[in-house]
Each structure stands twice: as C-alpha cells, then as structure tokens.
Design an enzyme around this catalytic site. Structure first.
Site, PDB file in Angstrom:
ATOM      1  N   GLU A  59       2.294   3.049  14.223  1.00 11.71           N
ATOM      2  CA  GLU A  59       3.527   2.559  13.589  1.00 11.71           C
ATOM      3  C   GLU A  59       3.605   2.933  12.110  1.00 11.71           C
ATOM      4  O   GLU A  59       3.675   2.069  11.230  1.00 11.71           O
ATOM      5  CB  GLU A  59       3.665   1.048  13.775  1.00 11.71           C
ATOM      6  CG  GLU A  59       3.900   0.663  15.217  1.00 11.71           C
ATOM      7  CD  GLU A  59       4.338  -0.787  15.399  1.00 11.71           C
ATOM      8  OE1 GLU A  59       4.078  -1.609  14.506  1.00 11.71           O
ATOM      9  OE2 GLU A  59       4.947  -1.085  16.432  1.00 11.71           O
ATOM     10  N   GLU A  87       4.290   0.383  23.659  1.00 15.00           N
ATOM     11  CA  GLU A  87       3.944  -1.038  23.587  1.00 15.00           C
ATOM     12  C   GLU A  87       5.134  -1.901  23.974  1.00 15.00           C
ATOM     13  O   GLU A  87       6.269  -1.625  23.588  1.00 15.00           O
ATOM     14  CB  GLU A  87       3.567  -1.448  22.153  1.00 15.00           C
ATOM     15  CG  GLU A  87       2.313  -0.849  21.592  1.00 15.00           C
ATOM     16  CD  GLU A  87       2.051  -1.345  20.162  1.00 15.00           C
ATOM     17  OE1 GLU A  87       2.560  -2.421  19.788  1.00 15.00           O
ATOM     18  OE2 GLU A  87       1.348  -0.642  19.424  1.00 15.00           O
TER      19      GLU A  87
HETATM   20  C1  GLA Z   1       2.830  -3.505  16.757  1.00 19.32           C
HETATM   21  C2  GLA Z   1       1.489  -2.841  16.602  1.00 19.32           C
HETATM   22  C3  GLA Z   1       0.420  -3.458  17.430  1.00 19.32           C
HETATM   23  C4  GLA Z   1       0.555  -4.949  17.495  1.00 19.32           C
HETATM   24  C5  GLA Z   1       1.925  -5.313  17.979  1.00 19.32           C
HETATM   25  C6  GLA Z   1       2.134  -6.785  18.152  1.00 19.32           C
HETATM   26  O1  GLA Z   1       3.641  -2.901  17.651  1.00 19.32           O
HETATM   27  O2  GLA Z   1       1.532  -1.458  16.841  1.00 19.32           O
HETATM   28  O3  GLA Z   1      -0.818  -3.088  16.872  1.00 19.32           O
HETATM   29  O4  GLA Z   1       0.340  -5.487  16.235  1.00 19.32           O
HETATM   30  O5  GLA Z   1       2.854  -4.857  17.028  1.00 19.32           O
HETATM   31  O6  GLA Z   1       3.422  -7.074  18.614  1.00 19.32           O
END
Ligand code: GLA
Ligand code: ZN
Length: 668
Positions: A149, A305
């Site tokens: 991210e 995710e």
């Molecule tokens: C983000 C991060 C993860 C985790 C999620 C939790 O997407 O990439 O490492 O922290 O949030 O929702």
C-alpha cells in the site's frame, strides 16, 4: 485474455513469523479445509530478515517457503520494505519522512520511508535483489508483492531537492516555471531553482486542499506520486534481474488520492488492490472501485486483500453479515478479479490489528461462522476451476477518471468547498450501476472510439490534446456527457481564457457566463422540456446557448429561464452538458436521454434491482447475479430454465434471491 494464474488464487496475508511453529502445522490443516491455495508472506518482515545493517537471516523465511512449497501453495512473496527496521532509523534518521507540518518523524508506524532517501533506496533495492535471487526460481512463487500500500507524502529536504530536479526536467527554464505557476500573482516570482520550496503548512498551503498556488501543489502531487513510483520500479527491476517471468504487483487502494494509478499501472504486470468498504459504503461505490482497478490496465486484477469479517481501523467495525463476504467476493469476481485474497489468515495476538477479522479467529478452531463461510466459498471457487480466468468485462460506456483532475478540482479555492471528485464521478456511475449497464473507468487518453458514450463529469482540467480527442470522438458519432466545473483550466491550473467551458465550448454549443455556488441549505429549481420539475444544488452554471438546445431551464433565482442542462448535435454525435448538480431522479432523466441517443444497452433487458454483471470469453458469457439489497427479489425471466453453476440447480420461474444470494449462469 491470457490468464495470469492457473487457478483462482484463494488465500491471503499470512504471518507465520508472528507464531510458534506448532501453529504453522495447525495452519496447514486449516487452510486445506478452507480450500485455501495461496498465501501472501513476508509483508512486514524486514526487521526479521535483516536484523542489522550487514546481517541477513533467511532461516525462518526459508523454512516457511519450504513448508508452503511442500504443501503446494501458490506463494505471493512480498518484499517487506513497507516498514523500515528500527536499527535503520537509529543510524540513518533520513530514511523517515517529514510530515505536512514539517516534523521529521522518529521510528514508528509503517509506510513511513522517505521515497527520495538514497539510504532507504539502497536497502530496499538490496532486499528485493536478495529475495529474488533466493526465491525467484521457486515455481511456487507465483507473484511478487512489492512493498505494501504505497502512499503518503514526504516534505523533507531530500524531497525538496528532488522536487527541484523534477521541475527542472519538466520546465527547463525558470521563465516557463514562473509562467506555469503564475507566480506574478502575489509577487512569488522565483529567480533561482533553490528558492523553490515544497508546498505544505510551512509554505503555500493552509491545510489539506487549501493552497495559494494550485499549480505548485498539483506539481507536488505529481512529483510525489512519481517519487514513490520510482521506489516501486526500483524494486521491480531488482527482482527482474533474477526472475524474468513471475508477475510483479503492488497492492493499490481504489480511489486513493495520492498516487496517479493510471501512471502506476503502466509499470505493473498486474493490478492488485485492497477492498475495505465501511458498513455504509454503497455497493455502487465498491463496484466503481473495482471497475477503476480493472480500468487501470483494461485487464483482470487481483483482489489482494479484503477482510473475511471485520476491520479494526474504521470508526465502527461492523461484522459482515452471514453471506455478505461471499456476495462481496462474487461482486469482485464479477467486476474483473481473478483472485480472492484476505487480510488476514490468522488473527494476530497484539498490535492494532488484533481485532481485525481473520480466517482463523482467536478461539483457534474451525468451529466459527467466519471459517465456515470462508471454507464454503473456497469449495465453490475450487469447483469453478479456471474457467473464467482472464475473462473480459465488455462495456459500451466509459467514465473518465483522472488523478490530475482529482487533485486540481479539490485544490480549487472556490466556487464551493463541497466539490469532491470521487463523489461527482460516483453520482454518474451509480446511474449506470443501478440499470446494470456495464461501465469502464477510463483515463483521459483512452481510445474513446471504443465506447458508445463517454461520461466526463467535472473535467475541470483539460490538458493539451484533449479538446481534439473529444471533438473527434463526438464528430464521429460519439455521445459525450460533461457538465459544471469542466473545461476551466489547463494542465497548470491556469484558466482557459475566452469563456467557459474553454476548449469544450464549441463542442457543447454553450457559453457559461457565471457559476453560482449554493450553500448546503440552498436549492434552486428547474423544469425539463417535458414539464417535470426538480431541485438542483451545489453549483449552477449560468448558460447561454450557442447552438445547443436546452433540456431544462432554471425556474428560480435571478437566472430563472436560462438553461441548466443542454444538448448539442456536433458532427454525427451529441454533447450533453449538465450545468448543475441534480438529484438522482433528475440526473436519471438526462442520462436516460444519453443512453437512448447512444443506443447503450444494459446486460439484460429486464429491469431488476439485482446486480447483474457479465464477463465474457469469446462467445461464452458468465452472468453474476447478486442480491445486494436487503429484500428478497425475483429472478429475471431471462435466466429461467438456466442452470446455476454454483449450486447446480435448474432455475425455475419461481426462483427468488434472498439478500446476499448469488447465482452464476453460463451461456455459450
Ligand atoms: C491494509 C494493509 C494490511 C492491513 C489491512 C487491515 O490493507 O495492507 O497490512 O493492515 O489494511 O485492514
Ligand atoms: Zn523525503
């Protein structure tokens, strides 16, 4: 389209490094039972695999990868560079960022490295190289996950110096820079490159989105996005030196503002993204984000995710209701995903994510609702196999999304502080969404000729070449929709002189003389040519017709009787202009005319409140039919007598879908 993976990757973020080894063995059984076939590892393990500047220790990662390879998992291998180790900050404080207020940060948090720190770059590159050298030939490693991210911004001195270099490359001369930023305003003329400072709370900005010089602030946004992109490219290239073929991605965040994802996607082998809607996010906005992520490359993407149940970082972290995670996963596949991955596979013991949902909950057994739902979905996806991987999402409508416009629109000082880019795009998107009319989200330099209609809300910044591209599209028979806050500025945020909407004026056949802003408690009224009336709000363009016809006139305020919505035949096509913010039903009246004029058709003819989406491979069509409402809804007639691929059931006329029910119908 060629498929990137051999099966639907099903799994997610897995952190065995946080657990004793007995738990790893247990995990393998849990994953098996849930039909999990993929694990994303090493996302935040930098401090473990490099405990000191000259010490690398891959023992544990070797063991993890050996175990996962033995068990035949698809491994998504992260490079771990998204959270710098404490030792690095202690020795090289410059690796941390300086924030908007000018505070240089100490060790802490994650996503915290200065993109222009040569020290950070050196260590991150070396790590990517070492990992690729060690694991790049392992056939179980099916994807590289660079960093995590990417985002944020830095205002340190290294970034300031790099900004000057970036500007020199862009403008060549100070004269050009002074002109682009219109620095004669307030006498901010620059006489030496070293006089340039980053725009933040210490200089030109008065808070996020408030700047004295939008030209500077927008260039900083571009620079910051480019700087961070260089970090990605650096790791990608490091991996490529040892691994020629495995796809390389980094997980994006939908409509995230700071990074120009269209530019980023060109550097990525496959787009992946993290989908975390809140309890009250409309499904149309989730669908739009998926379409944007698919649109970045015009190809299927990875869902890197989502939570199986709950988040921890929203203000209110509601549970996903029974069936909701499944429905949401199919919605994701329907809009172009080829993977379904979770954050996270096992819920952590401590840290701020201990209340974040996971496939394996703290109780540590399979006897949980969440585990059963994950296992059920896993079973279904396994049964589907690879049949629609790489399938396309054909669309006749393109909606333009552009990060330069996103930044510029929200930096404008006036006419209204309530102009929000994503919200404006979403108002149009949701019309099409509710009618099951598929949409591609496209960049400003897309091939418009592929679409029957192109929608360009708040196309505030019209950059070089765009006028010609849009005019050619409409002249050749295309239908364009645009509206207020469009055509106003050039790429440096300076006004296109000679009457609004500048370069769009001729095509729209109108002149906008003034723009009125309405406060939240104010509304105007208008009347369509068929006699129906509506309110309108936010902004009201005062329009003069120059060849266009009015579709609705204002009926209140001093500009009553002047046009609010117009249509102009231009060449063989039409340009619609919506000069004010319309409530949903009124916007629908306009867009109904657009759809008619452009002969745009929905996925199925029958009107339904179900979400019906279609992915195709050649002549074969996959219809995803999902009930995202809270009411039971009848099956559209079109699907009677067809078989639901998920249950194997023959669909009868009496078929109804309960909330979160999903059907998948294949037609040859
Ligand atoms: C983000 C991060 C993860 C985790 C999620 C939790 O997407 O990439 O490492 O922290 O949030 O929702
Ligand atoms: Zn910096």
């Amino acid at each position: 389209m060629e498929k990137v993976f051999q099966q639907i990757l099903y799994g997610g973020d897995y952190n065995p490094n946080q657990w004793p080894k007995e738990i790893w063995t247990e995990d393998m059984h849990f994953f098996r039972d849930a039909h999990i076939n993929s694990v994303t590892i090493n996302v935040f393990s930098w401090a473990k695999i490099q405990p000191a500047e000259d010490t690398y220790n891959f023992d544990e990662l070797d063991e993890i990868i050996e175990m996962l390879s033995r068990e035949n998992y698809n491994i998504v291998l992260a490079t771990s560079t998204a959270a710098v180790p404490a030792w690095m900050v202690k020795k090289y404080p410059e690796v941390m960022r300086t924030d908007y207020e000018g505070r240089h940060h100490k060790f802490g948090q994650r996503h915290n490295a200065c993109p222009n720190s040569l020290v950070y770059q050196k260590f991150a590159r070396r790590m990517a190289e070492k990992l690729a050298e060690r694991y790049g030939s392992n056939k179980h490693v099916v994807c590289w996950h660079v960093n995590n991210e990417y985002g944020g911004e830095c205002f340190c001195e290294n970034c300031e110096k790099a900004f000057r270099v970036w500007l020199k490359q862009k403008y060549k001369t100070l004269e050009a820079l002074n002109q682009a930023w219109n620095l004669e305003f307030w006498g901010h003329t620059i006489y030496d490159w070293d006089e340039i400072v980053l725009p933040n709370a210490l200089s030109e900005e008065l808070g996020p989105n408030k700047t004295a010089f939008a030209g500077i602030s927008i260039d900083y946004r571009r620079f910051n996005s480019d700087s961070i992109l260089e970090n990605f490219k650096m790791e990608r290239d490091a991996i490529r030196r040892f691994d020629a073929n495995t796809p390389i991605t980094t997980n994006l965040m939908g409509t995230y503002k700071n990074l120009d994802y269209f530019k980023w996607a060109k550097e990525m082998d496959i787009v992946s993204w993290d989908n975390y809607p809140a309890y009250n996010t409309p499904w149309s906005l989730v669908a739009m984000s998926h379409d944007l992520m698919r649109g970045l490359k015009g190809r299927p993407f990875m869902l890197m995710e989502q939570t199986p149940s709950q988040q921890n970082w929203q203000p209110y972290n509601s549970l996903k209701k029974p069936g909701q995670m499944r429905a949401q996963s199919y919605q994701t596949l329907a809009h172009g995903a080829d993977t379904i991955q979770f954050f996270q596979l096992r819920r952590s013991v401590g840290g701020c994510e201990k209340f974040h949902g996971a496939v394996i909950e703290h109780v540590g057994t399979k006897n949980t609702r969440v585990f059963r739902e994950v296992a059920q979905l896993g079973k279904e996806l396994a049964a589907l196999g690879d049949q629609f991987l790489g399938a396309e999402n054909p669309a006749q409508v393109g909606i333009i999304f552009d990060w330069d416009n996103y930044w510029a629109l929200e930096y404008t000082s006036g006419p209204s502080q309530d102009l929000k880019y994503v919200d404006q795009i979403h108002q149009y998107y949701s019309y099409f969404y509710k009618r099951n009319i598929p949409v591609d989200i496209i960049p400003v330099d897309a091939d418009f000729s592929r679409y029957k209609a192109v929608v360009a809300p708040v196309l505030y910044m019209v950059k070089d070449g765009m006028q010609e591209a849009l005019e050619t599209y409409v002249k050749n028979g295309g239908t364009l929709v645009t509206g207020f806050m469009s055509g106003l500025v050039d790429q440096s945020d300076n006004i296109h002189l000679g009457g609004y909407p500048g370069p769009l004026r001729k095509m729209a056949g109108i002149w906008v003389e003034e723009i009125d802003a309405l406060a939240p408690e104010q509304t105007n009224t208008l009347k369509f040519t068929d006699g129906t009336t509506s309110t309108c709000n936010l902004l009201c363009d005062i329009i003069h017709l120059e060849g266009a016809t009015s579709l609705a006139d204002y009926t209140s305020n001093f500009y009553a009787d002047s046009p609010a919505v117009t249509k102009h035949e231009f060449g063989r096509g039409n340009a619609f202009y919506v000069g004010t913010q319309l409530p949903e039903e009124a916007l629908a009246k306009v867009l109904d005319q657009v759809v008619n004029a452009a002969h745009v058709s929905p996925v199925i003819d029958e009107a339904t409140e179900l979400e019906v989406t279609c992915r195709t491979i050649g002549q074969r069509r996959y219809y995803f039919i999902i009930n995202l409402t809270d009411r039971t809804l009848p099956l559209p007639k079109e699907f009677e007598g067809k078989t639901d691929l998920l249950s194997g059931n023959l669909l009868s006329a009496a078929e109804h879908l309960s909330p979160y029910d999903v059907l998948l119908v294949r037609e040859e």
